[in-house]
Scaffold this motif. Structure first.
Motif, short mmCIF file in Angstrom:
data_model
loop_
_atom_site.label_atom_id
_atom_site.label_comp_id
_atom_site.label_asym_id
_atom_site.label_seq_id
_atom_site.Cartn_x
_atom_site.Cartn_y
_atom_site.Cartn_z
N PHE A 313 0.83 -1.20 0.00
CA PHE A 313 0.00 0.00 0.00
C PHE A 313 0.87 1.26 0.00
O PHE A 313 1.86 1.35 0.71
CB PHE A 313 -0.90 -0.02 1.24
N GLU A 314 0.49 2.22 -0.81
CA GLU A 314 1.21 3.49 -0.85
C GLU A 314 0.22 4.64 -0.72
O GLU A 314 -0.93 4.53 -1.13
CB GLU A 314 1.99 3.63 -2.16
N HIS A 315 0.67 5.73 -0.13
CA HIS A 315 -0.18 6.90 0.04
C HIS A 315 0.70 8.14 -0.06
O HIS A 315 1.86 8.14 0.38
CB HIS A 315 -0.89 6.86 1.40
N ARG A 316 0.15 9.19 -0.62
CA ARG A 316 0.96 10.41 -0.81
C ARG A 316 1.27 11.10 0.51
O ARG A 316 2.22 11.88 0.60
CB ARG A 316 0.21 11.37 -1.73
N ASN A 317 0.49 10.83 1.54
CA ASN A 317 0.68 11.48 2.83
C ASN A 317 1.56 10.60 3.71
O ASN A 317 1.24 9.43 3.97
CB ASN A 317 -0.69 11.72 3.49
#
Length: 368
Positions: A313-317
């Motif tokens: 999982f990746e997230h910009r925050n």
């Protein structure tokens, strides 16, 4: 076998625009359903399973077998059978609680609290500009399934279909017998169906070094015992805590699409919309009368959860990514045993339809 017809009140939700308003709102309404409760002679009922053990005061419990399922008598606080006609009357009157159980006909659908139903009226009694949608037909179908789980006996008793007894075990807990009666067992411990002595012993010893307790059980008619271990194991992983984690963490991340499908499958394990479960619903988590989850839905829920917490999982925050890592480690620690139980004891037992891949037609070398 005959069928006794009764008229029962049930709640449903409609999205309506009241007269004088512009925007739709959800409102709980009251309607009635005519459902059939089957009748049977006491001579048709066999004792299929007997339990009793070192916990619960050596209480003896007899499960009756009938038409491929296990049944228990509806009893009062002193374990005395309640007259079936009294219970049918309570159901018809919309009484919220009787015979040590909530009225399941008032729970057939999304999260409608009893105070809402008490104040509900028929939809024709409200002044409305329009009705945009409602779930009345779905709830009527669920009410019919709930009625099918009751059986009126000619000796005056009324029975309700039971999920049967289970073995329960955990860290420092020797596997012992529990009887959740009508609802499937939940919680942090592992549950195996009563026929699976060998599996629960093996699992308990391998995970926690605990052997079976000496709880007594006698299986007289194994053909009446339902196999519910798959759904129990799937719910142990795709549970309410995990559903809330996925809902909170997935927004704006790379896994939005796949998480949406996972949450839908998880919701179907409980007969509810996943958005409802993500709010922390706790009063009656599994919806009575819901269509049973399919093996494909169980696999989709569990494998979707596993994939989400595999670390991709990746997230910009950055704060969001940090929260994901913290919860991922917590998931791995808290649900390791549940995943082992699923992988080793349940996944391959499920009759999942294998779909052939969508391949192009073979080139046979033929030309027009």
């Amino acid at each position: 076998m005959t069928v006794e017809r009764i008229r029962v009140p049930i709640p449903y939700v409609a999205h309506v625009v009241p007269r004088g308003a512009r925007k739709p709102r959800p409102v709980c309404f009251r309607t009635e359903a005519v459902v059939g409760v089957r009748t049977a002679a006491a001579s048709q009922l066999d004792v299929a399973v007997v339990t009793g053990g070192e916990r619960g005061g050596n209480r003896r419990r007899e499960y009756l077998g009938y038409e491929g399922g296990l049944w228990l008598a509806c009893v009062d606080g002193s374990d005395r059978p309640v007259d079936g006609r009294v219970i049918l009357g309570a159901i018809a009157d919309g009484i919220s609680y009787f015979a040590r159980m909530p009225n399941p006909f008032l729970q057939v659908g999304p999260d409608v609290r009893l105070p809402d139903f008490g104040a509900a009226c028929p939809i024709d009694d409200m002044a409305l500009r329009r009705i945009e949608a409602d779930d009345r037909e779905d709830r009527l179908a669920r009410a019919a399934r709930v009625a099918d789980d009751f059986l009126l006996v000619d000796d005056g008793r009324i029975l309700r279909r039971s999920v049967g007894p289970f073995w329960m075990c955990g860290a420092g807990i020797r596997p012992f017998i529990v009887s959740p009666e009508w609802e499937l067992p939940t919680g942090p411990h592992a549950h195996f169906g009563i026929t699976r002595d060998a599996e629960v012993r093996e699992f308990g010893m391998a995970e926690w070094g605990v052997d079976l307790s000496d709880d007594f059980h006698e299986i007289r008619e194994p053909g009446f015992i339902p196999d519910l271990d798959g759904i129990v194991a799937a719910r142990a992983i795709a549970n309410f805590q995990v559903i809330q984690w996925l809902t909170q963490l997935s927004g704006g991340g790379t896994a939005d699409g796949s998480v949406s499908e996972t949450l839908k499958a998880a919701g179907r394990l409980y007969g509810r919309d996943h958005a409802e479960l993500a709010k922390g619903l706790s009063s009656y988590p599994a919806c009575p009368g819901a269509p049973p989850a399919t093996p494909e839905e169980m696999v989709a829920a569990v494998e979707g959860v596993r994939t989400f917490f595999d670390g991709g999982f990746e997230h910009r925050n950055s704060a969001h990514r940090g929260a994901y890592e913290t919860i991922r480690r917590l998931f791995e620690k808290s649900y390791a045993a549940a995943l082992v139980r699923w992988d080793v004891y349940e996944r391959d037992r499920l009759a999942v339809a294998e779909v052939a891949p969508d391949l192009p037609p073979p080139d046979l070398g033929l030309r027009p």
